[in-house]
Design a protein around this motif. Structure first.
Motif, PDB file in Angstrom:
ATOM      1  N   THR A 166     -45.754 -23.338  34.109  1.00 14.59           N
ATOM      2  CA  THR A 166     -44.560 -22.576  34.507  1.00 14.59           C
ATOM      3  C   THR A 166     -43.427 -22.801  33.527  1.00 14.59           C
ATOM      4  OG1 THR A 166     -45.209 -22.782  36.830  1.00 14.59           O
ATOM      5  CG2 THR A 166     -42.932 -22.158  36.399  1.00 14.59           C
ATOM      6  N   LYS A 167     -43.220 -24.057  33.117  1.00 15.81           N
ATOM      7  CA  LYS A 167     -42.164 -24.365  32.141  1.00 15.81           C
ATOM      8  C   LYS A 167     -42.430 -23.633  30.825  1.00 15.81           C
ATOM      9  CE  LYS A 167     -39.928 -28.191  29.805  1.00 15.81           C
ATOM     10  NZ  LYS A 167     -39.961 -29.604  29.503  1.00 15.81           N
ATOM     11  N   ARG A 168     -43.672 -23.657  30.396  1.00 14.83           N
ATOM     12  CA  ARG A 168     -44.049 -22.972  29.157  1.00 14.83           C
ATOM     13  C   ARG A 168     -43.802 -21.462  29.280  1.00 14.83           C
ATOM     14  NH1 ARG A 168     -49.026 -25.262  28.195  1.00 14.83           N
ATOM     15  NH2 ARG A 168     -49.968 -23.731  29.575  1.00 14.83           N
TER      16      ARG A 168
ATOM     17  N   GLU B  57     -40.024 -20.813  29.232  1.00 16.53           N
ATOM     18  CA  GLU B  57     -39.489 -20.930  27.868  1.00 16.53           C
ATOM     19  C   GLU B  57     -39.847 -19.683  27.046  1.00 16.53           C
ATOM     20  OE1 GLU B  57     -41.115 -24.629  26.513  1.00 16.53           O
ATOM     21  OE2 GLU B  57     -39.548 -25.823  27.498  1.00 16.53           O
TER      22      GLU B  57
ATOM     23  N   ARG C 103     -46.198 -27.580  34.206  1.00 19.70           N
ATOM     24  CA  ARG C 103     -46.157 -27.458  32.744  1.00 19.70           C
ATOM     25  C   ARG C 103     -46.370 -26.003  32.314  1.00 19.70           C
ATOM     26  NH1 ARG C 103     -49.852 -32.656  31.896  1.00 19.70           N
ATOM     27  NH2 ARG C 103     -48.225 -34.244  32.016  1.00 19.70           N
TER      28      ARG C 103
END
Length: 182
Positions: A143-145, A148, A141
């Motif tokens: 890393t995704k943030r 983005e 999560r």
């Protein structure tokens, strides 16, 4: 009126009864006699003989006389019955069965303990895997943030560069083609 069970003795005896019975029949369970008498003089040579005496002399004489005559002949009925029981009963199969049962019970208990230990180990491992999974999920999560945020930042810088230097930007994009979907 209550019904009575009757028996007919082989010898006639005088036994009082509460209910009148047909001639020659006496009610079962209502025989009036004194309990068996055991005395030191009634046992001889290790054999047990009862000095049972009833109120009627013929009854007492027939029972004691028959038993005493067999005891006098040297046959000990109790010892004879004990010998027959001991010779007809072999305890070895029972002992083997008990041994097998005890071994099987021991194996079963050992396997049950092993199963409980393995179950506890699986519980600990599952707890560790869950913890690792939750940590990995949290890292994914984050890393995704971060990706983005980086993507938005690159897009903003690209737009700013395009506005500030449109000619250089167009030449750079024609020289270096890249995929916008990434």
């Amino acid at each position: 009126m209550a019904t009575h069970q009757y028996y007919q003795p082989s010898m006639a005896t005088n036994v009082p009864s509460k209910a009148p019975a047909p001639a020659g029949l006496y009610p079962v369970g209502r025989v009036a006699a004194s309990p068996a008498d055991f005395s030191d003089s009634s046992t001889t040579g290790g054999s047990r003989t009862t000095g049972y005496s009833a109120n009627t002399s013929s009854y007492s004489g027939s029972i004691n006389g028959d038993y005493e005559s067999s005891a006098m002949s040297g046959v000990d009925i109790v010892d004879m019955l004990n010998d027959r029981v001991h010779s007809s009963f072999d305890p070895m199969p029972l002992d083997r069965g008990l041994e097998t049962q005890a071994q099987t019970s021991g194996h079963l208990n050992a396997k049950q303990q092993e199963l409980l230990e393995l179950q506890a180990l699986a519980q600990r491992r599952l707890k560790g895997v869950r913890s690792s999974f939750n940590e990995g999920l949290k890292a994914a999560r984050e890393t995704k943030r971060d990706l983005e945020w980086t993507s938005r930042r690159v897009s903003a810088l690209k737009a700013k560069a395009e506005k500030a230097h449109p000619e250089e930007y167009r030449r750079a994009t024609s020289k270096y083609a890249f995929d916008d979907d990434f």
